[in-house]
Design an enzyme around this catalytic site. Structure first.
Site: not given
Ligand SMILES: Cc1cc2nc3c(=O)[nH]c(=O)nc-3n(C[C@H](O)[C@H](O)[C@H](O)COP(=O)(O)OP(=O)(O)OC[C@H]3O[C@@H](n4cnc5c(N)ncnc54)[C@H](O)[C@@H]3O)c2cc1C
Ligand code: FES
Ligand code: FES
Lengths: 491, 782
Positions: B327, B361, B730
């Site tokens: 990611r 992440f 996020e």
């Protein structure tokens, strides 16, 4: 000797005979009483999840409500107090208290784990102050960490609660009745409770205290327990005898001695702040930056000195100001300049059975200027990487007549920068001379590297603080402060 | 029971519909201390408390583990080690066998569990755990990214490479080229509720585990695996967590498995709640990275080619390091078009705790690299960084191919940034700050506006599925259960809103219940910001299934077509016939209509071929931008954040109050990561910032002094997401980058903005002061 502990849990009188001397209020609430509203986030006083409110009578007999950390407070220190937890806040009809309702209205909770602690800090604020300003709200909440909200809605709740409630009509506003109940608990007996051969002793007078300590020199003195509490929760130390200062009113007084302020060793930061700030405004600002509300409500300058830590914040300021301490053993007393108390890392000039009775803080002389700087990763509730304090007096020609510079975090003890002082005394207070002295300062200390800061940073910052002092004392227009009242820089 | 007709409500709108700013469904319980977290559950009689015995060494052979003093300690009931694990001694979600529940002959990081002890009280268990006599034989330990990268480069999992165009040629031909390295630190989650599990043994092989986890299904699998029982014997339940942030995605496995092992071994309930210091040492954190970059660009500042190598500290095991570092690559472009790029990951094995998921992440680390590259270009050209940012934004019709070959089809960043730039007065403030800095000798100000584009979906495509279970009871009240977990993000509130909206009943009638593998099986982690997108849709589908049955029933009863029946606020109607919802439900029950349904959802359109580095891993993107202004003390390196303006894209927000909370909280957490939060290991691999006393997250006074947060108006998701909302967990985290760049801007002022400060993160006061020193020296030609 009184052999049972007495305090109010809300309106209920509790009397407890057998109690582990270092059982924390939090463990008692959660494990023994199964009152689980109060949370544990860290067990070291740093997150505020365990915040409760304690009502106590101050040395004038007035009832005070203070937010404290239940995780590092020993249950037995509640003797004569009232304990309020989140479970007490709903009204008799189940309605939320304004401090709670405001949090709901402002979306002040997400995961909710920090929330009871915040609610109790807000509740204490609500009880004690009417519509505080933003800076004060920050201070009142600085000891509560929230990882979810980013704080903005909680600060809004701190404003909103005053819109929702009528403080005068608050259920907890009638202090007279509670004060009377607590007054009825007060006595001149020494409290002695314990379990399994271990004891918690809480004398009521200084003489009792002195005699008990002389007789039990191995006892652990406890004042605010903001250090000792962690020995128990983190290092699981077993303390056989605990000797508590909190009930000794003589140790909790600040007395004006004419040329000096005598601060009892058991005076909390909160109680010391105003009288000290009246003499040395920047010392007041330094105290505002020690721990946070919950720590300052119980932590003492006496403890900050007696723990011998090289990174305590009050010693550098006190040393720069030429403060002394009075030590006592039995009826014997001696007075010592504070800087002489710290012998080496982990070693102080204190004999078995001898305790710190008071701190003697000289009053300012005309022309003296005092500045203190605390440098840490975070402004609130953080231990200093470096703490620097300076007392400066210039003569009529602008020469340095006197300079005392003391630092924490730079050596194994709080220590004066003697080379720096010598390099400046007698010279004109100019930037060139200050810069030369900054080089000398590097010779005064060989600091350590650790997780708070590297040695290089400590050395550089310590030197830069001298420059900051110079700018603040010579350029009234310069902005030098990021937090606190800007005027302090140019006082 | 007589079928007494209930009055038909005539309300015009229900309470708690979608798009309304409902308070959190547990708010009143949070503020009163009545919300039950796992440690608050009434304790079963005979409960045992568990403590873990931890490795004191970063890398060593355990030559002897003498636990006799532990066993003999007061109150101890049982001690377990690797030898007591009936199943496979591995808690890694991938089943690689690289993450033992208990280490046996080899320890690979300080804080790795070696054994567990259960006693009557937690205090006894902790004291007993400290009594182990462990003999170690030290092995060489790799403790830093540099040591791992410059040494044997052992990887914990396979790396990934993304390529688009010919980056080598682009760099060679570029009019200008810059190379550099950026370091960005890790981050401790510091969920306020530490890890915790309470296991209650059942009949036969059964066990019920209450555990603070974002991923009940994974815990179920791991517990089954450790106990060597079928998945079906294990039930995992969680009502709420006191914060997760990714730290309870895989990290809860250990605590749950250990508690379950002891519960089954002793036949008594067992609870494991580590002390905060132990939690810090045992659990993984955000990965720290060192990123090497090379960028080619034109004299106008247009990027022509980029190469980046993302070296990450994975720790001793794989855990989620593969997808996390992937990611990072997926976000190494942030909002910028790279005509040619080569992005490589290096998930390096180190003898430190195994790093894991944390909000974003890996995405944040990727974006930080993109923003550094832009900064470098701006300084090289003497341009304002915002100008260079805008110049390199993805195009809407063209210049929209990502390094992973997905087309950015919903790009709104140019308009969003333009709107924020105007709203916050960027250019006027830029001028004012320059003037301030010219005047102010010690305190310097800085300003920066940074954008965010975050890809929504799990990159492991199979995770993009969800299930829900909706029950309608005969009084018209509703229970909804789904695979998502509540950690404060308001998922249960949003799902309840969705169900209320579907049935057109007040939200007070809809009760979200604890997440349990016994109700909805085979769930995905509540992660990747996907909780509402997936579970909201699944719950919607379940509600719709029941609605269809109810509509068919009403149509039959009223003799109208099913599509003539509508769910109006509080009632169901067709033409001039209507019934209250409870009445309808009761009548339907009497007519034997099923009032319970499951719902299922899988995200359409996405696919990903990792080996080829091509596909459409993301369903859509969420966008945002933040402008931060800071003041730095150039004598100490300390700073304050004076003002922050945020404009963020939540699509058509399901709940603007909750979304604003996610944005504010995410921003402050992101800012903390890049500023004061510092993980500090000593030379022996011991984490010395292991509690809030030493690891400093932002406190109340650190939040921006002026904080303006706005949700982008009129921006429905272009994809068919639940009520056209967008995920919000996020993306706002990365808005915190604006603080790092504002600090960098303030620092740059000490050398007249001639040199790129290359300010690494975390930008602690120490690092800020060091950077100031470096720039001053450079300006002075030293
Ligand atoms: C969350 C948190 C934040 C903190 N922040 C700061 C900070 O910013 N700056 C800072 O300097 N410190 C800080 N501390 C440390 C601590 O609060 C201070 O050192 C405080 O002054 C200790 O006082 P106390 O009354 O709590 O001492 P206690 O814990 O009660 O005692 C400390 C030590 O002093 C001894 N002692 C106490 N009184 C006497 C006496 N009269 N005579 C002899 N010995 C005595 C005790 O036996 C013990 O050894 C912090 C602590 C916590 C938990
Ligand atoms: S539990 Fe964190 S301050 Fe008490
Ligand atoms: S609401 Fe989760 S920590 Fe504050």
């Amino acid at each position: 000797m009184r052999e049972s502990l007495r305090f109010y849990l809300g309106d209920e009188l509790r009397e407890i005979r057998d109690v582990d001397p270092t059982l924390t209020v939090l463990d008692w609430l959660r494990l023994d009483q199964r009152r689980t509203g109060t949370k544990e986030g860290c067990a070291e006083g740093d997150c505020g999840a365990c915040t409760v409110v304690v009502g106590r009578l101050d040395s004038d007999g007035a009832l005070r409500y203070e937010a404290v950390n239940a995780c590092i407070r020993f249950l037995a220190t509640l003797d004569g107090c009232q304990l309020l937890t989140v479970e007490h806040l709903r009204g008799p009809d189940g309605a939320l208290h304004p401090a709670q309702q405001a949090m709901v209205d402002c979306h002040g909770s997400q995961c909710g784990f920090c929330t009871p602690g915040f609610v109790l800090s807000l509740f204490a604020l609500y009880l004690n102050e009417d519509r505080p300003g933003s800076e004060r709200i920050n201070d009142a909440l600085a000891g509560n960490l929230c990882r979810c909200t980013g704080y903005e809605p909680i600060v809004q709740a701190a404003r909103r609660m005053y819109e929702l409630g009528d403080r005068a009509a608050d259920r907890f506003a009638d202090r007279a009745a509670t004060a009377a109940r607590l007054a009825a608990l007060a006595d001149a007996d020494c409290l002695s409770v314990g379990a399994a051969g271990r004891r918690f002793l809480a004398p009521a007078t200084a003489d009792q205290f002195a005699d008990l300590y002389a007789a039990n020199p191995d006892a652990t003195i406890v004042a605010g327990a903001t250090d000792v509490g962690l020995w128990v929760t983190k290092f699981q130390r077993v303390l056989a005898t605990v000797l508590y200062t909190g009930r000794v009113q003589e140790l909790r007084r600040v007395v004006d001695r004419g040329d000096a302020l005598e601060i009892g060793a058991g005076v909390t930061y909160r109680d010391a702040a105003a009288p000290i700030a009246a003499l040395y405004p920047d010392f007041g600002e330094l105290i505002r930056r020690i721990g946070a509300e919950q720590v300052r409500n119980v932590g003492t300058i006496g403890g900050n000195i007696a723990n011998g830590s090289p990174i305590g914040d009050s010693p550098p300021a006190l040393i720069a100001l030429g403060a002394s301490i009075r030590l006592r053993r039995g009826s014997e007393r001696r007075v010592l300049p504070l800087e002489d108390f710290f012998l080496a890392y982990g070693q102080q000039d204190r004999r078995p059975g001898e305790f710190v009775e008071a701190i003697l803080l000289p009053k300012p002389q005309p022309g003296e200027r005092f500045r203190a700087y605390k440098i840490a990763k975070r402004f609130d509730q953080d231990i200093s990487a470096v703490c620097g304090a300076f007392r400066l007096r210039l003569d009529a020609d602008g020469r340095v007549a006197d300079l005392r510079a003391a630092f924490g975090g730079m050596a194994g003890t709080p220590k004066r920068a003697s080379g720096t002082e010598a390099a400046l005394i007698g010279l004109p207070w100019t930037e060139a001379n200050v810069r030369a002295a900054m080089t000398a300062l590097r010779g005064d200390f060989t600091p350590l590297s650790d997780w708070r800061a590297s040695a290089a940073y400590r050395s550089e910052v310590a030197a830069n603080l001298l420059l900051k002092l110079y700018v603040e004392t010579t350029d009234p227009d310069a902005d030098t402060r990021l937090v606190g009242d800007r005027r302090l820089a140019h006082a | 029971m007589p079928d007494a007709a209930l009055p038909v409500p005539t309300i015009s709108a229900i309470d708690g519909a979608v798009h309304s700013p409902r308070p959190h469904e547990s708010a009143h319980k949070h503020v009163s201390g009545e919300a039950v977290y796992i440690d608050d559950i009434a304790e079963p009689a005979g409960l045992l408390h568990v403590a873990l015995g931890l490795s004191a060494k970063a890398h060593a052979r355990v030559t002897a583990l003498d636990l006799s003093r532990v066993r003999a300690a007061p109150g101890v009931a049982v001690v377990v080690t690797a030898a007591d694990v009936p199943g496979v001694n591995d808690i890694g979600y991938m089943g690689k066998g690289d993450e033992p529940l208990f280490a046996s002959d080899l320890v690979q990081h300080v804080g790795q569990p070696l054994f567990a002890v259960a006693a009557h009280t937690r205090d006894q268990a902790r004291r007993a755990a400290a009594l182990a006599d462990v003999t170690y034989e030290d092995l060489p330990a790799i403790l830093t990214i540099a040591a791992a990268r410059d040494g044997e480069r052992t990887l914990v999992t396979a790396p990934m490479t993304l390529t688009v165009g010919d980056s080598a040629a682009a760099l060679a031909e570029a009019p200008r080229r810059l190379d550099g390295r950026l370091a960005v630190g890790g981050q401790e989650h510091f969920y306020l509720e530490s890890q915790i599990a309470l296991a209650i043994p059942g009949e036969d092989e059964e066990v019920l585990v209450h555990v603070s986890t974002q991923h009940p299904t994974e815990v179920q699998h791991i517990v089954a695996h450790i106990l060597h029982v079928p998945n079906g014997a294990v039930t995992v339940e969680v009502r709420r967590m006191g914060g997760g942030f990714g730290g309870k995605e895989t990290q809860a496995n250990l605590f749950a498995a250990c508690a379950a092992l002891i519960a089954k071994k002793t036949g008594r309930a067992a609870k494991l709640r580590p002390d905060r210091d132990d939690d810090f040492q045992i659990t993984g954190k955000r990965h720290d990275f060192e990123i090497d970059y090379a960028v080619g660009f034109t004299d106008e500042g247009l990027v022509t080619g980029v190469e980046m190598l993302f070296a990450a500290r994975a720790g001793y095991a794989a855990d989620l390091s593969g997808p996390v570092t992937d990611r990072a690559l997926f976000h190494a472009d942030n909002c910028y078009h790279y005509p040619a790029a080569r992005l490589e990951s290096l998930p390096l094995k180190t003898n430190t705790v195994s790093n894991t998921a944390f909000r974003g992440f890996g995405g944040p680390q990727g974006m930080v690299a993109a923003e550094r590259v832009i900064d470098e270009i701006a300084f090289a050209l003497g341009a304002d960084p915002l100008t260079i940012r805008k110049r390199n934004f993805y195009g809407v019709e063209d210049r929209n191919l990502t390094p992973y070959h997905q087309i950015v089809a919903d790009n709104i960043i140019p308009e969003l940034v333009a709107e924020l730039e105007a709203d916050c007065g960027y250019w006027e403030r830029r001028a004012a700050i320059r003037a301030h800095n010219a005047r102010s000798r010690i305190l310097k100000k800085g300003l920066a506006l940074t954008p965010v584009k975050f890809g929504i979906s799990f990159t492991a495509t199979h995770y993009n599925q969800a299930g829900a279970l909706v029950h309608v009871y005969t009084d018209g009240s509703v229970q909804v259960n789904h695979g998502g977990t509540e950690m404060g993000q308001g998922l249960h509130t949003k799902v309840a809103q969705i169900v209320a909206e579907e049935f057109q009943i007040d939200i007070a009638q809809v009760r979200p219940t604890a997440t349990t593998t016994g109700k909805v099986p085979n769930t995905s982690a509540t992660a990747a910001s996907s909780g509402t997108d997936l579970n909201g849709k699944a719950a919607q589908n379940a509600a719709r299934a029941i609605k269809e049955r109810l509509a068919a029933f009403a149509a039959e009863r009223w003799g109208v077509a099913a599509d003539a029946v509508v769910f109006a606020p509080g009632r169901i109607q067709a033409g001039d016939q209507s019934m209250s919802f409870p009445e309808l439900v009761r009548a339907a029950y009497m007519a034997r209509v099923q009032l319970s349904a499951t719902g299922f959802y899988k995200t359409p359109k996405i696919h990903w071929d990792r080996a080829a580095g091509r596909g459409t891993p993301f369903f859509y993107y969420a966008y945002g931008a933040a402008c931060s202004e800071v003041t730095v003390d150039t004598l100490t390196g300390e700073y304050v954040v004076d003002r922050v303006d945020i404009l963020h894209d939540c699509g058509r927000s399901l709940n603007p109050a909750i979304d604003k909370g996610q944005i504010e909280g995410g921003f402050v957490q992101g800012m903390g990561w890049l500023t004061m939060e510092e993980l500090w290991w000593d030379g022996q691999g011991r984490l010395r910032t292991h509690a809030p006393s030493t690891y400093k997250i932002p406190a109340c006074g650190d939040r921006p002094r002026v904080f303006n947060v706005r949700l982008l108006d009129n921006a429905p998701n272009r994809e068919d997401s639940v009520f056209r909302s967008k995920a919000v967990g996020e993306p706002p985290f990365m808005l915190g980058m604006s603080v790092l760049h504002a600090l960098s801007d303030a620092v740059a002022s000490v050398a007249d903005h001639r040199f790129c400060p290359q300010l690494d993160a975390p930008a602690t006061p120490e690092r800020v002061l060091a950077t100031i020193g470096r720039l001053r020296a450079r300006a002075a030609g030293v």
